[in-house]
Design an enzyme around this catalytic site. Structure first.
Site, short mmCIF file in Angstrom:
data_model
loop_
_atom_site.label_atom_id
_atom_site.label_comp_id
_atom_site.label_asym_id
_atom_site.label_seq_id
_atom_site.Cartn_x
_atom_site.Cartn_y
_atom_site.Cartn_z
N LYS A 60 8.46 45.90 70.31
CA LYS A 60 8.29 44.47 69.38
C LYS A 60 9.59 43.64 69.35
CE LYS A 60 4.79 46.51 66.54
NZ LYS A 60 4.36 47.19 65.39
N GLN A 104 7.06 49.15 59.50
CA GLN A 104 6.34 49.84 60.53
C GLN A 104 5.51 51.10 59.79
OE1 GLN A 104 5.84 49.22 64.07
NE2 GLN A 104 4.52 50.88 63.96
N ASP A 127 1.67 41.37 59.76
CA ASP A 127 0.86 42.43 60.37
C ASP A 127 -0.55 42.09 59.58
OD1 ASP A 127 1.58 44.38 61.97
OD2 ASP A 127 2.57 45.69 60.45
#
Ligand code: NAD
Length: 292
Positions: A60, A104, A127
Site C-alpha cells: 500500500k 490494518q 477501508d
C-alpha cells in the site's frame, strides 16, 4: 484430468486494470497539486508484527508513492493499549493533512476491532468498514466503499462486464469481503445469493451461478466441474502454500477450461484492492478519479 487442457476463459487482468487506476489517481493528484492543492494524505496504522499485514502495508505504501499520495505509517508494538490506539486515531481524525485512515486488520486479540473501526471518522474511513459506510452501501447511497468489493466491481466494469440481471453467487460472508460485495452486486442490479459456512448444497448454488465470487480462504472448496460453462469467475481467496507461493480458492486450469472469464491469483483481485485504496483516498480528499 487431461494434461493438455484447453483454456477457454478470458483473463480478468487485475494487474493491468490496477495499473491504469493508479495512473488515473496519479493524474488527478498531479492536476490538483499543479493548481496549488495539497497532495492527499493516507495514514496507515499497523499494530504488532503480523507477517502478512507487514507485506500488505508495504504494498500500500509503495502504491501511494507511485500515485503521488503522502503516506505515513504508524507502527505500534503488539502490546499497545486500547487508550493509546484510540488516542492516535483521534489525532489522525483531527489532522487536516490526513484524508484517509487505515488500521490494518487483524489487530492483536486484546484490542476490539469493532471499537477501533467505529472510531475512525466515516469521511476518512478509506477501508469503508465503518458501520456508516457499510450502511450507506446497503441503502444505495454509497460513501467510501470497502476496497476489495469495489475493486472487483471496477475490474468487471473495465472488461465491459455488467452484472445487471445476472444470477450471482458470493461464497464467503465476512464483513470485509463477502457482505459488502453482495451489496455492491445488488446495487449493480444482480440477483444475489450468499453462501457461507452453514450453506447446504454449495454445488447447487455454484452450478446456477452466471457470475461466481469465491472469498473463503480454503483452496479446493469448489469442485471445478460445478462451474457453469461460460460463467464469470472471480477468485478472491489468498492462501500462502507450504511452498511459499500464493494461491487462490480455485484451481485455475480446470476452472479456466469451463468459465468464460476468470481471474488469476496472483494478478487478479489483489492488485485491485490496493489500487482502490488509493482511489478511495483521493476521493476522500475531494478529487475526481477517472474509471480505468
Ligand atoms: P473470513 O475468514 O473472515 O471469512 C470467510 C467466509 O467464508 C466466512 O463468511 C465463512 O462463513 C465462509 N466459509 C467458511 N467455510 C465455508 C464453506 N465450507 N463453505 C462456504 N463458505 C465458507 O475471511 P475474509 O477476510 O473474508 O477473507 C476471505 C479470503 O479472501 C481469504 O483467503 C483472504 O486472504 C482473502 N482476501 C483477499 C483479498 C484480496 O485483495 N484479494 C482481500 C481480503 C481478503
Amino acid at each position: 484430468m487431461s494434461t493438455h487442457m484447453k483454456t477457454h476463459a478470458r483473463i480478468l487482468d487485475g494487474r493491468a486494470v490496477a495499473d491504469r487506476l493508479i495512473s488515473n489517481v496519479a493524474d488527478a493528484v498531479a492536476t490538483h497539486v499543479d493548481r496549488g492543492g495539497r497532495a492527499p494524505g493516507l495514514a496507515v496504522v499497523l499494530v504488532g508484527d503480523d507477517a502478512a499485514s507487514e507485506v500488505y502495508v508495504n504494498h500500500k505504501i509503495r502504491a501511494c508513492q507511485r500515485a503521488g499520495l503522502v503516506s505515513a505509517t504508524h507502527r505500534l508494538s503488539h502490546g499497545t493499549g486500547r487508550g493509546e490506539l484510540l488516542a492516535l486515531i483521534d489525532a489522525l481524525n483531527e489532522d487536516d493533512s490526513v484524508d484517509g485512515i487505515l488500521v490494518q486488520l487483524p489487530l492483536p486479540a486484546h484490542l476490539d476491532e469493532r471499537e477501533v473501526t467505529r472510531r475512525i471518522l466515516p469521511e476518512k474511513d478509506v477501508d469503508g468498514f465503518h458501520p456508516v459506510n457499510m450502511g450507506r452501501l446497503a441503502v444505495r447511497d454509497p460513501g467510501l466503499r470497502p476496497c476489495t468489493p469495489r475493486g472487483v466491481m471496477t475490474l468487471l466494469a473495465a472488461h465491459a462486464i455488467d452484472t445487471k440481471g445476472m444470477d450471482a453467487l458470493v461464497i464467503g460472508a465476512s464483513n470485509i469481503v463477502g457482505r459488502p460485495l453482495a451489496l455492491e452486486l445488488l446495487l449493480a442490479g444482480a440477483t444475489v445469493n450468499i453462501a457461507h459456512r452453514f450453506t447446504r448444497n454449495l454445488e447447487k448454488h455454484v452450478r446456477n451461478a452466471e457470475v461466481l465470487f469465491v472469498a473463503v480462504g480454503k483452496p479446493g472448496l469448489v469442485d471445478p466441474d460445478w462451474i457453469a460453462e461460460g460463467s464469470i469467475v472471480v477468485d478472491i481467496g489468498i492462501t500462502r502454500g507450504e511452498d511459499g507461493k500464493l494461491r487462490g480458492d480455485l484451481d485455475f486450469d480446470p476452472v479456466a477450461a469451463r468459465a468464460g472469464w476468470v481471474t488469476p491469483v496472483p494478478g487478479g483481485v489483489g492488485p485491485m484492492t490496493v489500487a482502490t485504496l488509493l482511489q478511495n483516498t483521493a476521493e476522500a480528499a475531494g478529487l475526481v478519479v477517472r474509471a480505468p
